[in-house]
Design a protein around this motif. Structure first.
Motif, mmCIF file in Angstrom:
data_model
loop_
_atom_site.group_PDB
_atom_site.id
_atom_site.type_symbol
_atom_site.label_atom_id
_atom_site.label_comp_id
_atom_site.label_asym_id
_atom_site.label_seq_id
_atom_site.Cartn_x
_atom_site.Cartn_y
_atom_site.Cartn_z
ATOM 1 N N LYS A 127 61.584 77.479 20.400
ATOM 2 C CA LYS A 127 61.932 76.114 20.834
ATOM 3 C C LYS A 127 63.208 76.113 21.676
ATOM 4 C CE LYS A 127 64.385 73.522 18.452
ATOM 5 N NZ LYS A 127 65.812 73.067 18.371
ATOM 6 N N GLN A 138 63.472 75.108 25.651
ATOM 7 C CA GLN A 138 64.368 74.042 26.112
ATOM 8 C C GLN A 138 65.373 74.579 27.124
ATOM 9 O OE1 GLN A 138 65.881 72.472 22.360
ATOM 10 N NE2 GLN A 138 64.431 70.774 22.443
ATOM 11 N N ASN A 182 58.765 71.015 27.801
ATOM 12 C CA ASN A 182 59.403 70.184 26.775
ATOM 13 C C ASN A 182 58.412 69.801 25.680
ATOM 14 O OD1 ASN A 182 62.113 70.026 27.521
ATOM 15 N ND2 ASN A 182 61.727 68.426 29.020
ATOM 16 N N ALA A 183 57.164 69.523 26.064
ATOM 17 C CA ALA A 183 56.154 69.159 25.072
ATOM 18 C C ALA A 183 55.901 70.326 24.112
ATOM 19 C CB ALA A 183 54.858 68.755 25.765
ATOM 20 N N GLN A 199 58.888 70.831 21.710
ATOM 21 C CA GLN A 199 58.926 69.891 20.594
ATOM 22 C C GLN A 199 57.902 70.244 19.529
ATOM 23 O OE1 GLN A 199 61.252 67.597 19.999
ATOM 24 N NE2 GLN A 199 62.191 68.509 21.816
ATOM 25 N N SER A 235 59.437 72.800 17.572
ATOM 26 C CA SER A 235 60.486 72.197 16.757
ATOM 27 C C SER A 235 59.923 71.727 15.420
ATOM 28 C CB SER A 235 61.118 71.007 17.502
ATOM 29 O OG SER A 235 62.103 70.380 16.706
ATOM 30 N N GLN A 264 51.852 62.968 15.543
ATOM 31 C CA GLN A 264 53.074 63.630 15.987
ATOM 32 C C GLN A 264 52.954 64.097 17.432
ATOM 33 O OE1 GLN A 264 52.994 66.531 12.771
ATOM 34 N NE2 GLN A 264 54.928 65.707 12.016
ATOM 35 N N ILE A 282 55.369 63.181 20.528
ATOM 36 C CA ILE A 282 56.004 64.241 21.309
ATOM 37 C C ILE A 282 55.723 64.058 22.797
ATOM 38 C CG2 ILE A 282 55.812 66.703 21.867
ATOM 39 C CD1 ILE A 282 55.537 67.225 18.869
ATOM 40 N N GLN A 324 57.614 61.101 24.347
ATOM 41 C CA GLN A 324 59.028 61.394 24.584
ATOM 42 C C GLN A 324 59.214 62.353 25.756
ATOM 43 O OE1 GLN A 324 60.202 62.827 20.755
ATOM 44 N NE2 GLN A 324 60.126 60.811 19.805
ATOM 45 N N ALA A 325 58.337 63.376 25.835
ATOM 46 C CA ALA A 325 58.447 64.346 26.929
ATOM 47 C C ALA A 325 58.142 63.689 28.268
ATOM 48 C CB ALA A 325 57.495 65.521 26.689
ATOM 49 N N SER A 328 60.947 61.299 29.477
ATOM 50 C CA SER A 328 62.245 61.898 29.797
ATOM 51 C C SER A 328 62.440 61.985 31.304
ATOM 52 C CB SER A 328 62.340 63.296 29.173
ATOM 53 O OG SER A 328 61.371 64.174 29.751
#
Length: 328
Positions: free
Chosen positions: A132, A136, A164-165, A168, A171, A184, A188, A191-192, A195
């Motif tokens: 992760k 990133q 990024n996906a 996460q 993560s 989930q 994810i 959010q990705a 961004s």
């Protein structure tokens, strides 16, 4: 009386030598470690003796030991700690400390050590955490390049979102979660995607059914959802809704957005597909457990991804899935 005291001292020394114990000075220096304790922790006695308590105790235990040493009026105490074994493993233990005139003797009750399975799980979590972080870091480097070279911004946005996906997703795995749920993945991807975009997005997941995704397919499904959302952001107009529904024996993710005209591509025939949709078509499982359709009606485009067992399995819920979250 002196003979009784001497006999007591001899008994304590005998127990110390045979048991799991160690002695420290009033300043916290390790004076002696019993052979049994040294062996249990994987050390030779000489490797610990004359060392600081840091060599033996974890951070919480070190704080507790220092607190006891500072309270001269307290003759004895007990506290839970983690002892540091060779190799860095921290073993739970209960310490019984008894203060003497110029030193403290500590008897140790060791807890259960981590099993091989637990060690393997911890190692896997650590690997996922590092993956992760590395992903990133790569996304960050690409983002810096996009800032430094504005002409490349649009070209770099796609790999940044994809990386990024996936980051996460790892993560989640690094937190010890051994199951991946569709709700989930939707969060994810939302959010990705956002961004790098200011488009208003509503995440609508009103059902409590937990929908588990096969672990080996989780990255593929995350990338498929990422491309579908990116396509809606790039080509749609106005707000986007990402929803999750249970329909009979399948789960369906829908991405809806206003669109002035119907699509000019045919996913089934592979006609008119851009790079993103070509990737989507390649990633979809070929066993019939996932299907993707596009529909346009009354100025609204809907991409519907349906998942069926074994890829998407309905299972007992472990938490309430969020509903009606607005990303504006």
């Amino acid at each position: 009386m002196p003979e009784t005291f001497s006999a007591c001292q001899d008994c304590l020394c005998f127990c110390f030598e045979l048991g799991t114990a160690f002695a420290i000075s009033l300043t916290g220096q390790i004076l002696k470690v019993s052979p049994t304790l040294a062996e249990e922790l994987g050390y030779r006695q000489a490797e610990l003796e004359d060392k600081s308590l840091k060599a033996l105790l974890g951070p919480e235990g070190l704080t507790a030991a220092r607190a006891f040493l500072s309270l001269s009026e307290t003759p004895r105490t007990q506290f839970a700690v983690r002892l540091r074994a060779r190799g860095g493993e921290l073993i739970p233990a209960l310490l019984f400390a008894c203060r003497f005139k110029d030193h403290v003797k500590v008897w140790v009750k060791l807890g259960e050590r981590a099993t091989e399975r637990q060690k393997r799980e911890l190692l896997i979590r650590e690997v996922h955490h590092r993956i992760k972080n590395n992903l990133q870091g790569i996304a960050g480097l690409l983002y810096n390049q996009a800032l430094a070279h504005p002409q490349l911004k649009e070209l770099l946005e796609t790999p940044i979102r994809q990386i990024n996906a996936i980051a996460q997703l790892y993560s989640l795995r690094s937190q010890g979660q051994d199951r991946v749920f569709l709700c989930q993945l939707c969060q994810i991807i939302a959010q990705a995607g956002l961004s790098l975009s200011q488009v208003a997005l509503t995440l609508d997941i009103p059902y409590l059914q937990a929908i588990e995704v096969q672990d080996q397919e989780a990255v593929s499904i995350a990338l498929v959802l990422n491309e579908l959302l990116a396509n809606a952001i790039k080509h749609g107009q106005g707000p986007i809704t990402l929803s999750l529904r249970k329909q009979a024996e399948e789960a369906q993710v829908r991405i809806q957005n206003p669109s002035p005209k119907p699509p000019a591509f045919d996913l089934a025939q592979g006609v008119g597909l851009g790079t993103g949709l070509q990737l989507v078509k390649a990633l979809l499982p070929q066993d019939g457990s996932a299907t993707l359709t596009f529909a346009w009606e009354a100025g609204e485009m809907t991409a519907a991804l349906s998942l069926r067992p074994p890829l998407g399995a309905l299972c007992t819920p472990k938490w309430a899935i969020v509903s009606g979250i607005d990303f504006a």
